[in-house]
Scaffold this active site. Structure first.
Site, short mmCIF file in Angstrom:
data_model
loop_
_atom_site.label_atom_id
_atom_site.label_comp_id
_atom_site.label_asym_id
_atom_site.label_seq_id
_atom_site.Cartn_x
_atom_site.Cartn_y
_atom_site.Cartn_z
CG ASP A 1 -4.66 3.44 -35.73
OD1 ASP A 1 -5.72 2.06 -35.50
OD2 ASP A 1 -3.91 2.78 -34.27
CB SER A 2 -2.86 7.66 -39.99
OG SER A 2 -1.98 6.62 -40.73
CB SER B 1 1.41 6.70 -38.96
OG SER B 1 1.18 6.07 -39.16
N GLY B 2 2.12 5.27 -42.25
CA GLY B 2 2.67 3.95 -42.69
C GLY B 2 1.21 2.59 -42.03
CB CYS C 1 5.61 14.62 -30.92
SG CYS C 1 5.11 13.91 -32.39
CB ALA D 1 -0.20 12.94 -40.37
CB CYS E 1 9.41 6.50 -34.23
SG CYS E 1 10.83 6.40 -36.03
N GLY F 1 -4.77 9.96 -37.22
CA GLY F 1 -5.44 8.06 -37.25
C GLY F 1 -5.42 8.32 -35.52
#
Length: 359
Positions: A13-14, A9-10, A101, A7, A198, A125
């Site tokens: 970490d991810s 996220s931008g 979530c 996943a 978000c 992340g």
């Protein structure tokens, strides 16, 4: 080698999670979860910078040479997370949409889509660690970086979700992760961490909630009964809040704090912020409901650790289950400002046991 969907996220970490998994030789793909739209039926719902996030996620995938796609989860997110947030505030609670979530979206709807497409694991992340046990079960452990540990947000996951979840960066400290990203030339290596929810984006949460919950002004009263002013609607306030109450401090500079919300009377109750005058704000016990266990449930009274908010330190408690999915919590140290609807995370040292919801 496993087939893993990360996943993306931008954020960095991810991105590093995907990088590490690829270095290990896995078949890695990236996906961005689109969870919000700026408008719905002509109503402004908040600005989420998802276009920028997508651009960063796509750039990371291109740099790593992995497939990338956008997964549209707007409808599911509205149903599972936004609805929970609005209804919680409408009922006078303090919900935590990030925890929900993770359970309902990342390791729920998103994971099911991944498995239907042939992926074996979903990776994120999160600063948390997964431990696989000899009996075939798995546990979640706190992240190695105490300043970034995000295990609290995973407190409501279930064992079947954890079996297919990976947390590749949980063993790293944030500076180490930044260095790995920079050394690998990841395009978002220096990107700032995102803050808040978000879909709330650039507007305040109260402005967002006003579009769903009608204003209902009422009295602001001191806990001795004295009327101090008028509130805009109880959903604007949470237990322990000091700022934004709009009642003046006293001549000694003492500030008021929210200690209760009386829904039948539509009154906001405040007091000066110390134990002698705001006794309602301090407690040595709580009741929780909706308990969820990651591995093995606690079925009898036991001393463990708990975290009552994400940024709070773990505190020792006596956990007494009621046999009906709830429990009585006795704190060894007095707690301040616990609100109905908040999430409690339960630990055995650094092992996340599960969590529940304050009643």
């Amino acid at each position: 080698m496993a087939k893993i969907l990360v996943a993306l996220s931008g954020g960095v970490d991810s991105a590093v999670a995907a990088l590490l998994l690829k270095r290990e030789g896995h078949d890695v793909s990236g996906a961005y979860m689109r969870t919000w739209m700026n408008e719905e039926g002509g109503k402004f719902l908040g600005e989420c910078p998802w276009e920028d996030d997508v651009a960063n996620a796509r750039a990371v995938a291109d740099k790593l040479g992995i497939p990338f796609r956008i997964v549209d989860l707007v409808k599911d997110y509205r149903e599972h997370v936004v609805k929970y947030l609005v209804e919680g505030y409408r009922a006078g609670q303090t919900p935590n949409p990030d925890v929900l979530c993770n359970r309902e979206m990342k390791f729920g709807v998103f994971a099911r889509i991944a498995f239907a497409d042939g992926f074996e694991f979903v990776a994120t992340g999160h600063y948390a660690r997964r431990r696989d046990n000899p009996d075939g079960t798995s546990d979640i452990l706190c992240g190695s970086d105490p300043n970034k540990d995000q295990s609290y947000f995973l407190a409501l996951l279930r064992q079947e979700q954890l079996r297919c979840a990976l947390y590749p960066v949980g063993h790293l400290l944030k500076p180490q992760l930044r260095k790995i990203a920079a050394d690998a030339g990841l395009p978002n290596a220096a990107r700032k961490d995102s803050q808040g929810i978000c879909f709330i984006g650039k507007i305040k949460i109260n402005d967002f909630l006003e579009q769903y919950i009608p204003q209902k002004p009422g009295k602001i009263v001191r806990n001795d009964g004295r009327v101090l002013g008028e509130h805009k609607g109880l959903f604007h306030y949470t237990i322990g809040q000091r700022r934004g109450i709009n009642v003046p401090s006293n001549t000694d500079g003492e500030h008021y704090v929210v200690v209760a919300k009386r829904f039948e009377e539509n009154e906001l109750v405040v007091a000066f912020d110390h134990p002698d005058t705001a006794a309602e704000l301090y407690t040595n016990e709580s009741f929780v409901t909706g308990l969820s266990w990651i591995n093995r449930p606690i079925l009898e009274e036991r001393e463990i650790l708990a975290r009552v908010r994400y940024r709070d330190e773990s505190t020792p408690i006596v956990f007494s289950p009621d046999g009906h999915g709830g429990a009585h919590i006795a704190y060894k140290r007095t707690q301040r400002g616990i609100a109905s609807g908040q999430i409690i995370a339960l630990y055995d040292n650094d092992v996340l046991l599960g969590g529940g919801v304050f009643r």
